[in-house]
Design a protein around this motif. Structure first.
Motif, PDB file in Angstrom:
ATOM      1  N   LEU A  24       0.829  -1.209   0.000  1.00  0.00           N
ATOM      2  CA  LEU A  24       0.000   0.000   0.000  1.00  0.00           C
ATOM      3  C   LEU A  24       0.864   1.259   0.000  1.00  0.00           C
ATOM      4  O   LEU A  24       0.543   2.239  -0.687  1.00  0.00           O
ATOM      5  CB  LEU A  24      -0.952  -0.005   1.191  1.00  0.00           C
ATOM      6  CG  LEU A  24      -2.096  -1.018   1.102  1.00  0.00           C
ATOM      7  CD1 LEU A  24      -2.803  -1.140   2.445  1.00  0.00           C
ATOM      8  CD2 LEU A  24      -3.077  -0.640  -0.003  1.00  0.00           C
ATOM      9  N   LEU A  25       1.961   1.217   0.733  1.00  0.00           N
ATOM     10  CA  LEU A  25       2.885   2.350   0.719  1.00  0.00           C
ATOM     11  C   LEU A  25       3.439   2.554  -0.689  1.00  0.00           C
ATOM     12  O   LEU A  25       3.571   3.684  -1.154  1.00  0.00           O
ATOM     13  CB  LEU A  25       4.027   2.143   1.719  1.00  0.00           C
ATOM     14  CG  LEU A  25       5.036   3.286   1.786  1.00  0.00           C
ATOM     15  CD1 LEU A  25       4.384   4.571   2.289  1.00  0.00           C
ATOM     16  CD2 LEU A  25       6.215   2.903   2.671  1.00  0.00           C
ATOM     17  N   PHE A  26       3.746   1.465  -1.371  1.00  0.00           N
ATOM     18  CA  PHE A  26       4.223   1.577  -2.751  1.00  0.00           C
ATOM     19  C   PHE A  26       3.163   2.271  -3.611  1.00  0.00           C
ATOM     20  O   PHE A  26       3.484   3.193  -4.371  1.00  0.00           O
ATOM     21  CB  PHE A  26       4.565   0.202  -3.358  1.00  0.00           C
ATOM     22  CG  PHE A  26       5.105   0.317  -4.761  1.00  0.00           C
ATOM     23  CD1 PHE A  26       6.466   0.412  -4.980  1.00  0.00           C
ATOM     24  CD2 PHE A  26       4.251   0.380  -5.855  1.00  0.00           C
ATOM     25  CE1 PHE A  26       6.971   0.566  -6.270  1.00  0.00           C
ATOM     26  CE2 PHE A  26       4.740   0.532  -7.147  1.00  0.00           C
ATOM     27  CZ  PHE A  26       6.104   0.622  -7.356  1.00  0.00           C
ATOM     28  N   VAL A  27       1.908   1.845  -3.497  1.00  0.00           N
ATOM     29  CA  VAL A  27       0.835   2.433  -4.308  1.00  0.00           C
ATOM     30  C   VAL A  27       0.750   3.941  -4.066  1.00  0.00           C
ATOM     31  O   VAL A  27       0.714   4.733  -5.013  1.00  0.00           O
ATOM     32  CB  VAL A  27      -0.528   1.754  -4.022  1.00  0.00           C
ATOM     33  CG1 VAL A  27      -1.662   2.502  -4.718  1.00  0.00           C
ATOM     34  CG2 VAL A  27      -0.515   0.297  -4.463  1.00  0.00           C
ATOM     35  N   GLY A  28       0.729   4.357  -2.802  1.00  0.00           N
ATOM     36  CA  GLY A  28       0.624   5.777  -2.491  1.00  0.00           C
ATOM     37  C   GLY A  28       1.799   6.581  -3.011  1.00  0.00           C
ATOM     38  O   GLY A  28       1.627   7.667  -3.584  1.00  0.00           O
ATOM     39  N   THR A  29       2.982   6.044  -2.850  1.00  0.00           N
ATOM     40  CA  THR A  29       4.191   6.741  -3.300  1.00  0.00           C
ATOM     41  C   THR A  29       4.236   6.798  -4.818  1.00  0.00           C
ATOM     42  O   THR A  29       4.616   7.820  -5.409  1.00  0.00           O
ATOM     43  CB  THR A  29       5.441   6.074  -2.712  1.00  0.00           C
ATOM     44  OG1 THR A  29       5.285   5.958  -1.291  1.00  0.00           O
ATOM     45  CG2 THR A  29       6.701   6.860  -3.013  1.00  0.00           C
ATOM     46  N   TRP A  30       3.830   5.725  -5.462  1.00  0.00           N
ATOM     47  CA  TRP A  30       3.766   5.642  -6.928  1.00  0.00           C
ATOM     48  C   TRP A  30       2.826   6.708  -7.480  1.00  0.00           C
ATOM     49  O   TRP A  30       3.143   7.387  -8.456  1.00  0.00           O
ATOM     50  CB  TRP A  30       3.310   4.228  -7.297  1.00  0.00           C
ATOM     51  CG  TRP A  30       3.126   3.887  -8.723  1.00  0.00           C
ATOM     52  CD1 TRP A  30       4.098   3.626  -9.654  1.00  0.00           C
ATOM     53  CD2 TRP A  30       1.873   3.686  -9.397  1.00  0.00           C
ATOM     54  NE1 TRP A  30       3.524   3.287 -10.861  1.00  0.00           N
ATOM     55  CE2 TRP A  30       2.158   3.312 -10.719  1.00  0.00           C
ATOM     56  CE3 TRP A  30       0.545   3.772  -9.003  1.00  0.00           C
ATOM     57  CZ2 TRP A  30       1.167   3.037 -11.656  1.00  0.00           C
ATOM     58  CZ3 TRP A  30      -0.442   3.493  -9.934  1.00  0.00           C
ATOM     59  CH2 TRP A  30      -0.131   3.135 -11.240  1.00  0.00           C
TER      60      TRP A  30
END
Length: 188
Positions: A24-30
């Motif tokens: 989820l952190l990846f999605v937000g940062t992406w």
């Protein structure tokens, strides 16, 4: 009428709920990184280079956290949040696509940092919505002030590219693919 958030939420929230906190952190940062690439330069051009630098620092901090979650200490996340929340730009017109994009960039960074702090799925769901909301502004800007734009649907081809990129990313993550900051441009 804009593409309704409720339709987007109904489609995306159950899929996001299947992801781990790191994913989820990846999605937000992406998403934040994508908005920065598309709208961050406008901040520089409009005399807000310092504010843009704060956002870019926060995005870099988030990518470091994607690559090594131990780097996301509570104190550092709070510090980044404070810097981002201190950005004060009052001259943006949400109805203008460029301004909407700059605003959504700021909100995406803040929301993803808030996720890093509190681990609430809604922060990432909201962040993922922001590019769709910018597209709403783009589509609505095509209409004359006196016209009422039609109500858009999730299957509208205008939204297909962004929705497709997001659903492909989520599917990859659900398959267990370990994505890092080197994958920041995946599906973009």
């Amino acid at each position: 009428m804009a593409l309704p958030y409720s339709a987007y939420k109904k489609k995306i929230q159950p899929e996001l709920a299947k992801l781990s906190p790191e994913q989820l952190l990846f999605v937000g940062t992406w998403i934040a990184d994508y908005l920065d690439r598309n709208y961050g330069p406008y901040l520089d051009g409009d005399g807000h280079a310092r504010e843009h630098e704060v956002l870019q620092d926060a995005i870099g901090f988030l990518w470091n956290g994607v690559d090594d979650p131990a780097k996301l200490t509570e104190a550092d996340v709070k510090k980044q949040l404070k810097h981002v929340r201190n950005i004060d730009i009052d001259d943006l017109d949400f109805a203008k696509p460029k301004d909407c994009g700059m605003l959504k960039l700021m909100e995406a960074v803040e929301s993803t940092l808030s996720y890093a702090k509190e681990k609430k799925l809604d922060y990432i769901l909201t962040t993922a919505w922001f590019p769709m909301d910018v597209l709403n502004a783009v589509k609505d800007s095509e209409f004359v002030m006196k016209e009422t734009p039609p109500k858009y649907k999730l299957d509208d081809p205008f939204f297909a590219e962004e929705l497709g990129a997001q659903t492909k990313l989520i599917a990859q993550l659900q398959e267990g693919k370990n994505l890092t900051s080197t994958d920041k441009n995946i599906f973009r």
